[in-house]
Design an enzyme around this catalytic site. Sequence first.
Site, PDB file in Angstrom:
ATOM      1  N   GLY A 102      -8.943   6.563   0.691  1.00 52.83           N
ATOM      2  CA  GLY A 102      -7.845   6.325   1.630  1.00 52.83           C
ATOM      3  C   GLY A 102      -8.332   6.016   3.026  1.00 52.83           C
ATOM      4  O   GLY A 102      -7.685   6.378   4.013  1.00 52.83           O
ATOM      5  N   GLY A 103      -9.484   5.350   3.130  1.00 48.76           N
ATOM      6  CA  GLY A 103      -9.962   4.861   4.425  1.00 48.76           C
ATOM      7  C   GLY A 103     -10.168   5.940   5.473  1.00 48.76           C
ATOM      8  O   GLY A 103     -10.085   5.655   6.662  1.00 48.76           O
ATOM      9  N   SER A 179     -14.189   5.245  -2.786  1.00 54.80           N
ATOM     10  CA  SER A 179     -13.917   4.566  -1.524  1.00 54.80           C
ATOM     11  C   SER A 179     -14.387   5.422  -0.341  1.00 54.80           C
ATOM     12  O   SER A 179     -15.541   5.842  -0.326  1.00 54.80           O
ATOM     13  CB  SER A 179     -12.424   4.217  -1.435  1.00 54.80           C
ATOM     14  OG  SER A 179     -12.197   3.391  -0.324  1.00 54.80           O
ATOM     15  N   ALA A 180     -13.503   5.743   0.606  1.00 51.86           N
ATOM     16  CA  ALA A 180     -13.923   6.589   1.728  1.00 51.86           C
ATOM     17  C   ALA A 180     -14.473   7.921   1.212  1.00 51.86           C
ATOM     18  O   ALA A 180     -15.397   8.496   1.799  1.00 51.86           O
ATOM     19  CB  ALA A 180     -12.752   6.821   2.674  1.00 51.86           C
ATOM     20  N   ASP A 285     -14.473  -6.711  -5.206  1.00 53.19           N
ATOM     21  CA  ASP A 285     -14.396  -5.791  -4.069  1.00 53.19           C
ATOM     22  C   ASP A 285     -15.337  -6.289  -2.981  1.00 53.19           C
ATOM     23  O   ASP A 285     -16.534  -6.437  -3.224  1.00 53.19           O
ATOM     24  CB  ASP A 285     -14.812  -4.387  -4.548  1.00 53.19           C
ATOM     25  CG  ASP A 285     -14.808  -3.349  -3.437  1.00 53.19           C
ATOM     26  OD1 ASP A 285     -14.526  -3.701  -2.269  1.00 53.19           O
ATOM     27  OD2 ASP A 285     -15.092  -2.167  -3.745  1.00 53.19           O
ATOM     28  N   HIS A 315     -10.906  -3.510  -5.055  1.00 53.74           N
ATOM     29  CA  HIS A 315     -11.158  -2.190  -4.508  1.00 53.74           C
ATOM     30  C   HIS A 315     -10.071  -1.229  -4.992  1.00 53.74           C
ATOM     31  O   HIS A 315      -8.893  -1.585  -4.988  1.00 53.74           O
ATOM     32  CB  HIS A 315     -11.197  -2.244  -2.980  1.00 53.74           C
ATOM     33  CG  HIS A 315     -11.741  -1.004  -2.380  1.00 53.74           C
ATOM     34  ND1 HIS A 315     -13.067  -0.642  -2.500  1.00 53.74           N
ATOM     35  CD2 HIS A 315     -11.143  -0.005  -1.691  1.00 53.74           C
ATOM     36  CE1 HIS A 315     -13.250   0.512  -1.895  1.00 53.74           C
ATOM     37  NE2 HIS A 315     -12.109   0.933  -1.397  1.00 53.74           N
TER      38      HIS A 315
END
Length: 343
Positions: A102-103, A179-180, A285, A315
Site C-alpha cells: 500500500g505504498g 510491494s511496500a 510491473d 503490480h
Amino acid sequence: MPLSLIIFCFLFLSVAYSATMDPYKFLHIVLNPDGTITRLQKHPETPATPDPNSHLPVLSRDVTINSSHNTWVRIYLPRQALSHHPPCSATKLPLIVYSHGGGFMFYAANSTYFHDFCVNLALNTQSVVVSVNYHLAPEHRLPAAYDDALDALHWIITTEDPWLTRFADYSNCYLMGDSAGGNIAYNAGLRAAAEVDQLEPLKIQGLILVQPFFGGMKRTSSELRLADDVKLALAVTDVLWELSLPVGVDRDHEYCNPMAESRCKGGDEIKQLGWKVVVFGSFGDPLVDRQMKLAQVLEEKGVEVEGYFEGDYKHADFTKEPTGALSKQLYERIKKFITILVA
Ligand SMILES: *[C@@H]1O[C@H](CO)[C@@H](O)[C@H](O)[C@H]1NC(C)=O
Ligand SMILES: *[C@@H]1O[C@H](CO)[C@@H](O)[C@H](O)[C@H]1NC(C)=O
C-alpha cells in the site's frame, strides 16, 4: 473507421492520459498544509475471527503490542494446529512476520484485502502469520514502519501469547511483505540482522519479497517502458516516495535504493547470517528491473536467492485474488522455501 484514424485516436488518448495523469487524484488523496494527507477512499476492514468453534480453516486475533505507541498485530493460526495434542516441537509451524503493501501510506493489518491474503497464506503454507499494523506515511515517514516491524519481533520473543508460544516454531522465522511491505521486510530485516543476539530465541531464516517496492533517481528500462502503467505509473511512485521517505532525501536514499552507487546495503550481513531470500516479480510491473537487480546482486554476494520473474502480471497481481491460481502458485513456492528438513 479507417485504420489511420483509429491509430490517431489511440495516440491522442494515450498522450492525453499521461498529460492529465494526476497522481494525487489517482491515489485519492489530498495533501494538507501540515504535511498530512486526507485519504478520500476508505478500504473495507474485516474483524478478526478468534473463535475456534467457528470452523473457519484459519483463526485470527488482534493483539496490542504497545498501547501507548498504538501498535498491534493480527495473528493468523491454521485451525488444524489446534488438533495436535499436545503440541510438540515437531508439529510447530513456521512463523511468517508479514508487512502489507500500500505504498507505505494505505491499508492496515485488518484491511479486508490483506486479511484475505493472510488467511490464505497461513492456510496454504501451514504457517503462523503475524501481520504488523505499522504506522503509515506521510504522518509517520520511514523508518517508522521498519521500527514497528522490529518492535513486533521484540514483542514476539517476550509475549506469552499461546498462539505463538504453543504453535510457532521460533527457530524457523521469515520476514515477508509485498510491494511496500517487501521493502519493509528487507529494511526491517537489515535492522534485525544487526541485532540477532537480542532477538533470540527467534531465528530468522530468510526474507520473502513479493514485488518489493524499491526506487532510485535513475530510471530503469522497465520503469521507462511502463512509465504510464495504469496500475503503478512512474508519477505515482514518485509521489509515494516523496511522501514516505525522510524529508529532504532523494530516491537514492538507502531505504528506497539499497543498490545505489553499486553498494548493496545489507548483502554482506544477509550472507553472513545464512539467510535465504526469495523474490517474486513479473514483467508487467514497472518495478521488475530493480527486483531482478536486487536478486542478482545478492546472489553475487553469495546469498542463496530464489528469483521468480515471469509473466506479464501487473503490480499487486500476486495478492489481489488470494484464492486464484497466481496466489496459489505463490503459496506453493513459499511453502517449499520455508520447509526446513528435519534431520
Ligand atoms: C481496524 O483497526 C482499526 C485500528 O487500527 C480499528 O479502529 C478498526 O475498528 C478495526 N476494524 C476492524 C473491522 O477490526
Ligand atoms: C511503547 O511506546 C512508547 C511510545 O512510543 C515508548 O516510549 C516505549 O518505550 C514503548 N514500550 C515498549 C515496551 O516498547
